[in-house]
Design a protein around this motif. Structure first.
Motif, PDB file in Angstrom:
ATOM      1  N   ALA A  37     -19.956   5.509  32.570  1.00 12.35           N
ATOM      2  CA  ALA A  37     -19.253   5.598  31.294  1.00 12.35           C
ATOM      3  C   ALA A  37     -17.836   6.132  31.467  1.00 12.35           C
ATOM      4  CB  ALA A  37     -20.041   6.483  30.326  1.00 12.35           C
ATOM      5  N   THR A  41     -11.666   5.327  32.150  1.00 12.98           N
ATOM      6  CA  THR A  41     -11.269   5.825  30.841  1.00 12.98           C
ATOM      7  C   THR A  41     -10.171   6.888  30.920  1.00 12.98           C
ATOM      8  OG1 THR A  41     -12.934   7.593  30.811  1.00 12.98           O
ATOM      9  CG2 THR A  41     -13.588   5.424  29.943  1.00 12.98           C
ATOM     10  N   GLY A 218     -24.634   2.143  26.606  1.00 11.84           N
ATOM     11  CA  GLY A 218     -23.265   1.920  26.162  1.00 11.84           C
ATOM     12  C   GLY A 218     -22.714   2.960  25.212  1.00 11.84           C
ATOM     13  N   ASN A 219     -23.575   3.820  24.654  1.00 15.64           N
ATOM     14  CA  ASN A 219     -23.089   4.777  23.660  1.00 15.64           C
ATOM     15  C   ASN A 219     -22.034   5.724  24.216  1.00 15.64           C
ATOM     16  OD1 ASN A 219     -24.387   3.965  21.357  1.00 15.64           O
ATOM     17  ND2 ASN A 219     -25.831   5.664  21.265  1.00 15.64           N
ATOM     18  N   ARG A 222     -18.717   4.043  24.882  1.00 12.93           N
ATOM     19  CA  ARG A 222     -18.023   3.758  23.626  1.00 12.93           C
ATOM     20  C   ARG A 222     -17.354   5.018  23.078  1.00 12.93           C
ATOM     21  NH1 ARG A 222     -22.319   1.432  19.792  1.00 12.93           N
ATOM     22  NH2 ARG A 222     -20.523   1.325  18.351  1.00 12.93           N
ATOM     23  N   ARG A 225     -14.236   5.800  24.876  1.00 15.05           N
ATOM     24  CA  ARG A 225     -13.147   4.888  24.493  1.00 15.05           C
ATOM     25  C   ARG A 225     -12.646   5.165  23.082  1.00 15.05           C
ATOM     26  NH1 ARG A 225     -16.635   0.893  26.908  1.00 15.05           N
ATOM     27  NH2 ARG A 225     -17.226   0.198  24.804  1.00 15.05           N
ATOM     28  N   GLU A 227     -14.519   4.979  20.234  1.00 12.84           N
ATOM     29  CA  GLU A 227     -15.209   4.239  19.195  1.00 12.84           C
ATOM     30  C   GLU A 227     -16.167   5.155  18.420  1.00 12.84           C
ATOM     31  OE1 GLU A 227     -17.029   0.619  20.654  1.00 12.84           O
ATOM     32  OE2 GLU A 227     -15.478   0.382  22.187  1.00 12.84           O
ATOM     33  N   VAL A 229     -19.547   6.333  17.154  1.00 11.54           N
ATOM     34  CA  VAL A 229     -20.963   6.280  17.513  1.00 11.54           C
ATOM     35  C   VAL A 229     -21.619   7.511  16.917  1.00 11.54           C
ATOM     36  CG1 VAL A 229     -22.634   6.379  19.405  1.00 11.54           C
ATOM     37  CG2 VAL A 229     -20.560   5.029  19.663  1.00 11.54           C
TER      38      VAL A 229
END
Length: 236
Positions: A37, A41, A218-219, A222, A225, A227, A229
């Motif tokens: 993850a 980033t 994917g949480n 995300r 990034r 996003e 969640v």
């Protein structure tokens, strides 16, 4: 997109199906998901891990002096930090453990500026030993460390619960899930996000919290990034 985050993990995440102890394969799977993850980033990550898979002061220490029981729990968090560090480095992610209780043979003592320097160099810092004082939870430690190192957010990782609900969704199928709450609403409704000391400190300092399911693929990526969640808890 967040620059620096504190991830709060439960010690039970290392226990596997048994729910107790440290399961190396489970720790490695978790470490690989965190490392994947992070990739690309630029996020600086610090981790606070609990010790409930090894010891819970109130439960295990029945009849024991409360401070002693809590100190044993702090030592359990260091054991978990060492297991997670080993798994993270097997996954290719450089890490450092820093502890509030000094034990130089296995970890660095917690020094705020040194922790920040490790983060700037791309190392994941794992905080063990709580905050060095009894009667405080690792939720409070996560909040305190996040404020000290200038983190943008505290990520409260859960297992199979994808946010904050009006009641326990595993017991009440009609429980309502919240996308966003204020700190004051969490306190007023007595929602079990983190302990009262921790949530009050976040409210006083305006520190956002995100509650999410870390095992949903994917949480975490995300979130890194930027996003949306899970459930965001923030000032109005």
């Amino acid at each position: 997109m967040y620059k620096r985050v504190v991830l709060k993990l439960s010690g039970e995440f290392l226990a596997g199906e048994s729910g107790y102890g440290i399961h190396p394969d489970t720790a490695l799977e978790l470490a690989r998901s965190i490392t994947a993850a992070l990739e690309g980033t630029g996020v600086e990550l610090a981790i606070v891990i609990g010790g409930g898979n090894l010891w819970r002061g109130a439960r295990n220490g029945s009849g024991m002096d409360g401070a002693t029981a809590d100190y044993i729990g702090m030592l359990g968090t260091v054991m978990n930090a060492m297991a997670l560090q080993d798994a993270m480095e097997q996954a290719g992610q450089p890490t450092r453990i820093m502890t509030a209780i000094q034990m130089a043979q296995v970890a660095e003592p917690y020094i705020r500026r040194r922790a920040m320097r490790h983060l700037e160099k791309g190392r994941v810092v794992i905080f063990g030993g709580g905050n060095g004082a009894p009667f405080f939870t690792t939720d409070t430690t996560a909040t305190l460390r996040a404020l000290e190192i200038g983190a943008d957010v505290v990520l409260m990782a859960k297992n199979s619960v994808d946010g904050v609900y009006s009641s326990d969704p595993r017991k009440n199928p009609e429980a309502t899930r919240y996308d966003h709450l204020t700190h004051a609403e969490v306190v007023a409704q007595r929602l079990e996000v983190m302990d009262a000391t921790a949530i009050t400190l976040c409210m006083d300092k305006g520190l956002p919290i995100i509650v999410f399911d870390i095992f949903e693929p994917g949480n975490l990526a995300r979130l890194f990034r930027g996003e949306r969640v899970g459930t965001l808890i923030s000032t109005p």
